[in-house]
Design a protein around this motif. Sequence first.
Motif, mmCIF file in Angstrom:
data_model
loop_
_atom_site.group_PDB
_atom_site.id
_atom_site.type_symbol
_atom_site.label_atom_id
_atom_site.label_comp_id
_atom_site.label_asym_id
_atom_site.label_seq_id
_atom_site.Cartn_x
_atom_site.Cartn_y
_atom_site.Cartn_z
ATOM 1 N N UNK A 74 0.956 -1.182 0.012
ATOM 2 C CA UNK A 74 -0.050 -0.121 0.084
ATOM 3 C C UNK A 74 0.790 1.175 0.077
ATOM 4 N N UNK A 75 0.672 2.167 -1.045
ATOM 5 C CA UNK A 75 1.513 3.461 -1.130
ATOM 6 C C UNK A 75 0.737 4.326 -1.417
ATOM 7 N N UNK A 76 1.069 5.629 -0.896
ATOM 8 C CA UNK A 76 0.276 6.900 -1.064
ATOM 9 C C UNK A 76 1.362 8.073 -1.346
ATOM 10 N N UNK A 77 1.130 8.758 -2.510
ATOM 11 C CA UNK A 77 2.066 9.992 -2.684
ATOM 12 C C UNK A 77 1.612 11.296 -1.884
ATOM 13 N N UNK A 78 2.826 11.907 -1.428
ATOM 14 C CA UNK A 78 2.633 13.179 -0.986
ATOM 15 C C UNK A 78 2.049 14.326 -1.624
ATOM 16 N N UNK A 79 2.250 14.303 -3.192
ATOM 17 C CA UNK A 79 1.784 15.251 -4.079
ATOM 18 C C UNK A 79 1.606 14.746 -5.629
ATOM 19 N N UNK A 80 0.720 15.111 -6.420
ATOM 20 C CA UNK A 80 0.561 14.556 -7.445
ATOM 21 C C UNK A 80 2.006 14.415 -8.316
ATOM 22 N N UNK A 81 2.937 15.332 -8.315
ATOM 23 C CA UNK A 81 3.871 15.174 -9.127
ATOM 24 C C UNK A 81 5.359 14.782 -8.045
ATOM 25 N N UNK A 82 5.186 14.323 -6.956
ATOM 26 C CA UNK A 82 6.018 14.139 -6.143
ATOM 27 C C UNK A 82 6.741 12.638 -6.345
ATOM 28 N N UNK A 83 7.905 12.756 -6.117
ATOM 29 C CA UNK A 83 8.648 11.279 -6.084
ATOM 30 C C UNK A 83 8.777 10.416 -4.754
ATOM 31 N N UNK A 84 8.017 11.383 -3.697
ATOM 32 C CA UNK A 84 8.168 10.725 -2.225
ATOM 33 C C UNK A 84 6.857 9.872 -2.041
ATOM 34 N N UNK A 85 6.853 8.648 -1.666
ATOM 35 C CA UNK A 85 5.654 7.819 -1.172
ATOM 36 C C UNK A 85 5.849 7.479 -0.186
ATOM 37 N N UNK A 86 4.660 7.195 0.637
ATOM 38 C CA UNK A 86 4.457 6.655 1.971
ATOM 39 C C UNK A 86 3.767 4.985 1.880
ATOM 40 N N UNK A 87 4.547 4.306 2.287
ATOM 41 C CA UNK A 87 4.077 2.935 2.318
ATOM 42 C C UNK A 87 3.547 2.535 3.699
ATOM 43 N N UNK A 88 2.718 1.856 4.013
ATOM 44 C CA UNK A 88 2.056 1.706 5.307
ATOM 45 C C UNK A 88 1.542 0.369 5.362
ATOM 46 N N UNK A 89 1.585 -0.373 6.324
ATOM 47 C CA UNK A 89 0.993 -1.785 6.730
ATOM 48 C C UNK A 89 1.075 -2.119 8.080
ATOM 49 N N UNK A 90 0.421 -3.175 8.338
ATOM 50 C CA UNK A 90 0.323 -3.941 9.439
ATOM 51 C C UNK A 90 1.129 -5.228 9.520
ATOM 52 N N UNK A 91 2.214 -5.187 10.537
ATOM 53 C CA UNK A 91 3.239 -6.268 10.760
ATOM 54 C C UNK A 91 2.772 -7.047 12.014
ATOM 55 N N UNK A 92 2.783 -8.395 11.869
ATOM 56 C CA UNK A 92 2.150 -9.109 13.111
ATOM 57 C C UNK A 92 3.548 -9.748 13.740
ATOM 58 N N UNK A 93 3.565 -9.583 15.021
ATOM 59 C CA UNK A 93 4.696 -10.080 15.718
ATOM 60 C C UNK A 93 4.456 -11.689 15.861
ATOM 61 N N UNK A 94 5.360 -12.318 15.489
ATOM 62 C CA UNK A 94 5.308 -13.820 15.229
ATOM 63 C C UNK A 94 6.260 -14.618 16.387
ATOM 64 N N UNK A 95 6.972 -13.707 17.220
ATOM 65 C CA UNK A 95 7.858 -14.367 17.955
ATOM 66 C C UNK A 95 7.961 -13.711 19.487
ATOM 67 N N UNK A 96 8.415 -14.408 20.467
ATOM 68 C CA UNK A 96 8.604 -13.797 21.738
ATOM 69 C C UNK A 96 9.946 -13.167 22.031
ATOM 70 N N UNK A 97 9.987 -12.100 22.866
ATOM 71 C CA UNK A 97 11.157 -11.430 23.281
ATOM 72 C C UNK A 97 11.130 -10.239 22.691
ATOM 73 N N UNK A 98 12.487 -9.619 22.880
ATOM 74 C CA UNK A 98 12.604 -8.320 22.206
ATOM 75 C C UNK A 98 12.594 -8.361 20.626
#
Length: 783
Positions: free
Chosen positions: A732-756
């Motif tokens: 999933x990506x979204x652009x900061x502006x219509x002609x910008x080369x900067x994009x924000x990628x976001x998602x949910x990551x699941x923790x699958x192990x114990x500990x730090x």
Amino acid sequence: FIAQLKEVVDAFAQYRARTTWWDEFCQKNNVTKDTLVAYFSLEFGLHESLPIYSGGLGVLAGDHLKGSSDMGVPLIGVGLLYYEGYFSQYLNADGWQQESYNKVDPALLPIAPVLDKEGKRLRVHVDIGGRRVAVQGWKVSVGIISLYLLDTNIDENDESARLITSRLYGGDAHSRIQQEIVLGIGGVRFLDAMGISPDVHHMNEGHSAFISIKQIRRLMGTFSLSFKEALVGTKAGNHFTTHTPVPAGNDVFPRGLIEEYFSSYVAEMGIEMEDLLRLGRMDELNKEDPFSMTVLAIKTSRLSNGVSELHGHVSRGLWDSLWPKLPLNESPIQHVTNGIHTTTWASRDISELFDRFVGPAWREQTASPDTWRAISQIPDEEIWRIRDRSRSLLVSYCRERLRAQLIRRGAGKVELENASSALNPDALTIGFARRFASYKRAALLLSDVERLIEIVNSSERPVQFIFAGKAHPADHIGKEIITRIIHTLRKPELAGRFIFLEDYDMEIARRLVSGVDVWLNNPRRPHEACGTSGMKVAVNGGLNFSVLDGWWCESFDGANGWSIGQGEEYESTEYQDQVESRSIYDTLEREIVPLFFERNGSGYPGEWLRLVKHSIRTITPKMSAVRMVQDYAKDFYAPASTNHTLLSQSDYQLSRKNAETITRFRAHWHEIRILDVSSGNKENLNIGDSLSVSVSVNLGPFQPDEVAVQVLSGALSVTNEIQHGTIHSINSASSAASHSSTFTFSDEISADRAGRYGLSVRVVPIVGDEPTATIPSLVTWWE
């Protein structure tokens, strides 16, 4: 004779007509059944009657062909025919190794000339250093597998060209590179001339890596591909196996030698010499780096593998600088542990025992653990009878060999009489046989000769040692080790208890692995890539006593043999030798010797035989060539064939596209920057909790669908390194502006192990619809 021959012919007809593992595998996995694999190797050990091998690498290649035949894998072999073979070994009066070379008459070998459509000898020509060298071929039938052997000993060639294929591993760097040109470039050309077009090319060790140069040149000429496009197309169907865990064991050539032998090829391809040299350099920009055949093979193969689990790990570390921004566990170097062709190495006696108690199906179902469960039901007296007989046969064979050695040396009557009574058929018999390379430490047993003398001279519990092996003709350290062993065994206290068999070959190997009670192996860990001789001992009812290196560290379970040490590695080799030599003596005196001579009420060593049965049951299925070939077929051959088919369609259209994509990425990848990573403020995570990750990236000229933003997450070690990380691509990506080369990628990551828990973020290119992190320099990490 005719009746027996008919039985063999009928059995082979049934063998050819059967439904094979490959047939079933292709049907279940939707794999093209007529996929063809070409297996290139500088040596093949099939039988002592065909002397084109030196040691383990060749014997492994021979077993690979035999296993492929049993599995029905459509494979052909390509190697060289050496008309002087590998050297014959004999020792002079001082115990110094001497070499002799005996010419081989092809008419007396189990081979047939390869003919063209007109019935004439098929020949191709190869440019070798500006000379036009003719190459002919011979065919060897290995079950249903064809092995093609090339040689240059042809009247058409001048004397120097005829000598190219005279000796295996003989001569200098010029001889080596000439042989490897004949194998690689000549081999591909010879297959072309026969109308054979493999889907997969398997390079067994770096000696055959020049096949890639020929493949690239062929694609450029046939399909008008550029050098980069042809490299992509070549790589799609290539696979490489490395057998060497130390840098010094890999073939390297200086720049001048490559220029001398490949100037014409570079001119034909219309490229610069630097384009070719970069394929063989660890550091592509360092013009002082030598040209490595292993690096060439890795760079021109889809995947590579080591030959044991430990060797795979060592190889990833050895070649990690080829992928400087890649975690070791993502390296394209994997592993397939070697295996043996069980029916080749199982003695006739032990085979008949298996037929009776396991059932004849063991020959076809070698790799199935279920096959070997019946081993525990074999009566002790049956196994002990076989072991006693095998040891006695070995003793008789050794006496004959010793007499022949002494007669050749001009020994007197007394020495010959002593040879006739050497060894004791009732003594605990320990074998050691392999190449006498220094890291194999053949003389480690001699660290305390007085203690050794005490061990072998017990009247109630006699012990004896049989050694064999060759040192490379140029390896003076190896020769000195042999001389030291010879001087030691000539001590009167060791007479007849410690012998050395000259001219180690497959015949001696079969005798030893079937007759010894214990197989000693003490390489300096982790320098043993795999080793297979101990596997052959196990199937014959012998036990292994080895350093935890190569195959043994993944097979030893504490009850199927003995270990030397616990897998430690030392900074001081001298200290290591002291510790491990003491371990050998201690284990012999306290465990091995007492257990062998401890008899139960029936007169058999019951506890010893319990180990023997457990060893056969646990090692034989796991370390078979059947399992090995299945691993190669499933994990490498089938995927490589599919990949090759995909990239070669429509005159290699996808290869062209992928090469163009990679070129564009290389030109502008430096413009990609990870600007910010946000992962929320959760201090404590439970397994299954979600972590919101947001990544801001400046992609420069690229679009979000051209790259993959990946999160590497997992539990942290005490050194704050992510252990066994999980890779998650954020789509999933979204652009900061219509002609910008900067994009924000976001998602949910699941923790699958114990500990730090920790995470890192990277950007990798998408090539051919798949994200890849294995293209050097095309990985950007969050810093």
